[in-house]
Design a protein around this motif. Structure first.
Motif, short mmCIF file in Angstrom:
data_model
loop_
_atom_site.label_atom_id
_atom_site.label_comp_id
_atom_site.label_asym_id
_atom_site.label_seq_id
_atom_site.Cartn_x
_atom_site.Cartn_y
_atom_site.Cartn_z
N GLN A 85 0.52 2.84 14.89
CA GLN A 85 -0.65 3.63 14.50
C GLN A 85 -0.86 4.62 15.64
O GLN A 85 -0.55 4.29 16.80
CB GLN A 85 -1.88 2.73 14.43
CG GLN A 85 -1.86 1.74 13.30
CD GLN A 85 -2.45 2.34 12.04
OE1 GLN A 85 -2.43 3.56 11.84
NE2 GLN A 85 -2.96 1.49 11.18
N VAL A 87 -3.38 7.89 17.55
CA VAL A 87 -4.69 8.53 17.65
C VAL A 87 -4.52 9.97 17.17
O VAL A 87 -3.63 10.69 17.65
CB VAL A 87 -5.22 8.49 19.11
CG1 VAL A 87 -6.56 9.20 19.20
CG2 VAL A 87 -5.37 7.05 19.58
N GLY A 111 -2.13 1.07 25.05
CA GLY A 111 -0.73 1.28 25.20
C GLY A 111 -0.30 2.69 24.82
O GLY A 111 -1.00 3.42 24.12
N GLY A 113 2.22 3.46 22.84
CA GLY A 113 2.48 3.51 21.40
C GLY A 113 3.49 4.60 21.06
O GLY A 113 4.59 4.65 21.61
N SER A 114 3.09 5.55 20.18
CA SER A 114 3.99 6.64 19.77
C SER A 114 3.83 7.86 20.66
O SER A 114 4.45 8.90 20.42
CB SER A 114 3.70 7.03 18.32
OG SER A 114 3.80 5.90 17.50
N GLY A 115 2.95 7.76 21.65
CA GLY A 115 2.79 8.87 22.61
C GLY A 115 1.96 10.02 22.09
O GLY A 115 1.93 11.09 22.70
N SER A 116 1.26 9.81 20.98
CA SER A 116 0.47 10.91 20.42
C SER A 116 -0.61 11.35 21.41
O SER A 116 -0.68 12.52 21.81
CB SER A 116 -0.16 10.45 19.10
OG SER A 116 -1.19 11.32 18.72
N PHE A 117 -1.44 10.40 21.85
CA PHE A 117 -2.53 10.76 22.75
C PHE A 117 -2.00 11.17 24.12
O PHE A 117 -2.60 12.02 24.80
CB PHE A 117 -3.50 9.58 22.88
CG PHE A 117 -4.91 9.99 23.23
CD1 PHE A 117 -5.19 11.26 23.72
CD2 PHE A 117 -5.96 9.11 23.07
CE1 PHE A 117 -6.49 11.64 24.04
CE2 PHE A 117 -7.26 9.47 23.40
CZ PHE A 117 -7.52 10.73 23.88
N GLU A 135 3.09 0.59 28.51
CA GLU A 135 3.52 0.05 27.21
C GLU A 135 4.34 -1.21 27.47
O GLU A 135 5.26 -1.19 28.28
CB GLU A 135 4.35 1.12 26.47
CG GLU A 135 4.99 0.66 25.19
CD GLU A 135 3.99 0.15 24.15
OE1 GLU A 135 3.10 0.89 23.76
OE2 GLU A 135 4.13 -1.02 23.73
N PHE A 136 4.01 -2.31 26.75
CA PHE A 136 4.76 -3.56 27.02
C PHE A 136 5.92 -3.78 26.07
O PHE A 136 6.77 -4.63 26.32
CB PHE A 136 3.83 -4.78 27.10
CG PHE A 136 3.27 -5.34 25.81
CD1 PHE A 136 3.42 -4.70 24.59
CD2 PHE A 136 2.57 -6.54 25.84
CE1 PHE A 136 2.88 -5.23 23.44
CE2 PHE A 136 2.03 -7.08 24.68
CZ PHE A 136 2.19 -6.41 23.48
N ARG A 140 9.71 0.74 22.48
CA ARG A 140 8.72 1.83 22.43
C ARG A 140 8.59 2.50 23.79
O ARG A 140 8.47 3.73 23.88
CB ARG A 140 7.35 1.26 22.02
CG ARG A 140 7.13 1.35 20.55
CD ARG A 140 5.78 0.77 20.19
NE ARG A 140 5.99 -0.13 19.07
CZ ARG A 140 5.29 -1.22 18.84
NH1 ARG A 140 4.30 -1.56 19.63
NH2 ARG A 140 5.57 -1.97 17.80
N ARG A 161 4.88 -2.52 31.06
CA ARG A 161 4.04 -3.59 31.61
C ARG A 161 3.09 -4.14 30.55
O ARG A 161 2.60 -3.39 29.70
CB ARG A 161 3.21 -2.98 32.76
CG ARG A 161 2.03 -3.78 33.26
CD ARG A 161 2.34 -4.50 34.54
NE ARG A 161 2.96 -3.65 35.52
CZ ARG A 161 2.29 -2.85 36.36
NH1 ARG A 161 0.98 -2.83 36.36
NH2 ARG A 161 2.91 -2.11 37.23
N ASP A 162 2.80 -5.44 30.64
CA ASP A 162 1.72 -6.03 29.84
C ASP A 162 0.48 -5.94 30.71
O ASP A 162 0.33 -6.66 31.69
CB ASP A 162 2.07 -7.50 29.52
CG ASP A 162 0.96 -8.20 28.75
OD1 ASP A 162 -0.17 -7.68 28.73
OD2 ASP A 162 1.24 -9.26 28.16
N VAL A 163 -0.41 -5.01 30.35
CA VAL A 163 -1.57 -4.75 31.22
C VAL A 163 -2.59 -5.87 31.16
O VAL A 163 -3.36 -6.06 32.11
CB VAL A 163 -2.24 -3.39 30.91
CG1 VAL A 163 -1.35 -2.23 31.27
CG2 VAL A 163 -2.68 -3.30 29.46
N ASP A 189 -6.19 1.57 24.01
CA ASP A 189 -5.90 1.42 22.58
C ASP A 189 -5.02 0.17 22.48
O ASP A 189 -3.81 0.25 22.35
CB ASP A 189 -5.18 2.68 22.07
CG ASP A 189 -4.89 2.63 20.58
OD1 ASP A 189 -5.26 1.64 19.94
OD2 ASP A 189 -4.30 3.60 20.05
#
Ligand code: SAM
Length: 372
Positions: A85, A87, A111, A113-117, A135-136, A140, A161-163, A189
């Motif tokens: 998903q 942003v 995270g 994610g798809s790097g949109s934000f 991003e963990f 991705r 990393r898992d934040v 997010d």
């Protein structure tokens, strides 16, 4: 090519966003020998090289064209390959403004994610700022790394990393030495932001107020997030939801009573001609079929000929529509909006809801000197 700067001329290897229409944008990495297929025809990448961004190109068949747009975070959000998903711009633009992100800001985002934000943050922070993105999910993370390098996002510091488990502390990507991130704003997010919030203290600024926004689709997540924010000394907590709508503004033709009369006459004329033409066509078709059967033309061949005849008929019909001239309510020649031979008025109408992944936005601030 970089999202952080603007270039004028398209070169081999550049990213071009081909605007096909509406929200239909195709990302193209210009590669000689390749082409892009659209419903308006096929466009070779070679034909794009040397043209200024913003150019319109035709497919060569004369009926279709596309625009070659310079990438921006907003256009990338519409066209990017989704891995999660994302942003969308109605949310990202609001969040950037609410968190007071400006040129030089230092941001934490997780995270990735798809790097949109990430693209929107990176463009706003500019080369003087920094975006620490985490991003963990390894595939991705790797895909985002490749994309950010290709898009010239030199101010993004991406960490695998898992934040929630391991926090936000950062290391220099070259020397692997830890350093203090000193961030102005945080955007989470994540499915459970409340697990990440306690880790923020060691990375946020110690000498100025810091903003946070947590993006969560469920109210239960919001409740837990607020509890974690309060427990960790964040203040001014506020929850917001964005429900953007499109407003269409365009010109509409003023139609008179005389036009209505014209329209009725036109319908009658078309009906009469149409019926006559259809009769002739059915008769011709029947005769042709009988002849073909008598001459032993194979079934496949007869089907192909029937299809060609159908297409030819469609072309002729379209031509007739064009030759008919303009009828304000009927089919016929199209008229450009605002054509000065006709009378127009301006209309504005609420359109469809904007594409966005509706979530609750929980904002808060951390002011260091208020910490107990
Ligand atoms: N904001 C992103 C965008 O605009 O493209 C989309 C983020 S996506 C909804 C959430 C991402 O967070 C997923 O890629 C997921 O793998 C990642 N994630 C979830 N939990 C995480 C954690 N504890 N640490 C790091 N990344 C995490």
């Amino acid at each position: 090519m970089s999202f952080l700067e603007h270039k004028t001329i398209i070169k081999e290897g550049d990213l071009v966003l081909a605007f096909i229409g509406g929200d239909n944008l195709k990302p193209i990495y210009v590669t000689p020998g390749q082409s892009v297929n659209t419903r308006y025809g096929t466009f070779s990448h070679e034909s794009m090289i040397g043209l200024p961004y913003g150019s319109q190109i035709t497919s060569g068949k004369g009926y279709g064209f596309i625009y070659l747009l310079h990438p921006t975070p907003e256009l990338w959000t519409i066209s990017l390959p989704h891995r999660t998903q994302i942003v969308y711009t109605p949310d990202s633009s609001y969040i950037i403004q609410r968190l007071n992100v400006i040129s030089g800001s230092r941001i934490i985002e997780s995270g990735t994610g798809s790097g949109s934000f990430t693209h929107a943050f990176a463009r706003t922070c500019g080369s003087k700022g920094k975006v620490f993105s985490y991003e963990f999910h390894e595939p991705r993370y790797l895909q985002a790394k490749k994309e950010f390098e290709g898009h010239g996002l030199t101010n993004v510091h991406l960490t695998h990393r898992d934040v929630c488990a391991n926090g936000f502390d950062v290391k220099d990507l070259q020397t692997n030495e830890p350093f203090y991130a000193d961030v102005d704003a945080v955007f989470l997010d994540l499915p459970s932001p409340w697990e990440a919030i306690p880790h923020l203290q060691s990375v946020i600024a110690k000498d100025r107020a810091v903003g946070i926004c947590c993006f969560s689709p469920c109210i239960e997540q919001v409740t837990k997030t607020i509890e974690a924010l309060q427990k960790n000394g964040w203040i001014d907590i506020e929850m917001t939801e964005i429900a953007g709508k499109k407003w269409d503004s365009r010109k509409e033709m003023i139609r008179e009573v005389d036009d209505a009369v014209e329209r009725l006459k036109d319908i009658q004329k078309r009906q009469a001609e149409g019926i006559e033409k259809k009769k002739v066509w059915i008769e011709m078709n029947k005769k042709q079929k009988e002849q073909d059967v008598a001459n032993g033309v194979p079934l496949d061949e007869r089907k192909r000929a029937a299809q060609e005849l159908k297409e030819e008929n469609k072309r002729k019909k379209q031509q007739t529509e064009r030759d008919y001239g303009f009828n304000p309510w009927g089919k016929g020649k199209r008229v450009m909006d605002g054509d000065e031979n006709y009378k127009w008025f301006d209309v504005s109408r609420v359109g469809s809801e904007l594409k966005s992944h509706t979530s609750y936005l929980t904002f808060a601030r951390f002011v260091p000197q208020l910490k107990k």
